[in-house]
Design a protein around this motif. Structure first.
Motif, PDB file in Angstrom:
ATOM      1  N   PRO A 193       0.846  -1.197   0.000  1.00  0.00           N
ATOM      2  CA  PRO A 193       0.000   0.000   0.000  1.00  0.00           C
ATOM      3  C   PRO A 193       0.884   1.250   0.000  1.00  0.00           C
ATOM      4  O   PRO A 193       1.909   1.293   0.672  1.00  0.00           O
ATOM      5  CB  PRO A 193      -0.780  -0.113   1.313  1.00  0.00           C
ATOM      6  N   VAL A 194       0.503   2.250  -0.752  1.00  0.00           N
ATOM      7  CA  VAL A 194       1.329   3.460  -0.867  1.00  0.00           C
ATOM      8  C   VAL A 194       1.461   4.179   0.470  1.00  0.00           C
ATOM      9  O   VAL A 194       2.439   4.887   0.716  1.00  0.00           O
ATOM     10  CB  VAL A 194       0.744   4.421  -1.926  1.00  0.00           C
ATOM     11  N   ASP A 195       0.477   3.971   1.365  1.00  0.00           N
ATOM     12  CA  ASP A 195       0.520   4.649   2.659  1.00  0.00           C
ATOM     13  C   ASP A 195       1.068   3.742   3.772  1.00  0.00           C
ATOM     14  O   ASP A 195       1.010   4.094   4.953  1.00  0.00           O
ATOM     15  CB  ASP A 195      -0.877   5.151   3.046  1.00  0.00           C
ATOM     16  N   HIS A 196       1.614   2.571   3.382  1.00  0.00           N
ATOM     17  CA  HIS A 196       2.123   1.627   4.385  1.00  0.00           C
ATOM     18  C   HIS A 196       3.300   0.864   3.771  1.00  0.00           C
ATOM     19  O   HIS A 196       3.242  -0.342   3.558  1.00  0.00           O
ATOM     20  CB  HIS A 196       1.016   0.673   4.826  1.00  0.00           C
TER      21      HIS A 196
END
Length: 234
Positions: A193-196
């Motif tokens: 995930p781009v945020d993780h």
């Protein structure tokens, strides 16, 4: 100085385009002949052609097919002194909704197939008292989640097989290990995930752990090791 591997030929059962592909590329780079076995061997052809591996078709839950697989591997690339069991089957669902026959088959693939493959591998490795049998586990090997009865039963059983085989075969020169993959493996279909960032396991990084296990001196063998992303909770 890197310690050379004391092995020549590897067989990966339950091979696919994720972790197995990373293992295959890494072993070939180490000068190991590699055989890739799966129910649908056709899906392995692009990888095999890329690295020079051999492909084999097998239902790992069939005693007859597993015997045939090892006979074919013996004839085409030589008796394997590294065998990695990656096959498993997930059947998610509520306990009350699961079809008994589907659960039985899932356990056969995840655990019984591991026994069949390990048995044939051990028969060959005991001749020279040398070899490595590795089993790929999961979070479900040590933690049974809700709606995951079939997968958990299969993976718990595979872990028990690995522990028993390690105690029996290690004194005879065969390194048996169980690798707990505690998290999701990164792939094109399931990227980070781009945020993780780094919340999934890089299959190439996991393969490096298998290689490190293969290089362990026998005075300090591990029978089990866990790998997880650095952001994963225990």
């Amino acid at each position: 100085m890197t310690t050379p591997l004391p092995y020549r030929t590897a067989l990966i059962v339950g091979a696919g385009i994720g972790l197995s592909a990373s293992l295959c590329r890494l072993l070939v780079a180490e000068g190991i002949k590699v055989g890739l076995a799966a129910r649908n061997a056709g899906k392995l052809e692009p990888l095999a052609a890329q690295v020079g591996a051999e492909t084999f078709a097998v239902d790992a839950s069939s005693p007859r097919e597993v015997i045939q697989l090892f006979d074919q591997v013996d004839a085409r690339i030589g008796a394997p002194d590294i065998v990695i069991y990656n096959a498993s089957s997930r059947v998610p669902g509520r306990l009350t909704d699961l079809a008994p026959e589907t659960v039985r088959k899932a356990i056969e693939i995840s655990a019984y197939g591991g026994f069949l493959v390990a048995q044939q591998a051990a028969k060959r490795m005991l001749v020279d008292r040398n070899g490595a049998i590795f089993f790929t586990g999961a979070t479900a090997s040590v933690k049974g989640f809700a709606r995951s009865a079939a997968f958990s039963m299969g993976k718990f059983a595979l872990r028990g097989l690995a522990q028993s085989a390690a105690r029996e075969l290690s004194p005879q020169g065969i390194h048996v290990a169980h690798v707990v993959i505690d998290g999701s493996i990164r792939s094109a279909a399931h990227p980070d995930p781009v945020d993780h960032v780094d919340s999934t396991l890089d299959p190439d990084a996991i393969a490096q752990t298998y290689l490190a296990l293969l290089r362990q001196p026998r005075s300090a063998w591990s029978w089990e090791i866990e790998v997880r992303p650095w952001v994963e909770t225990f």
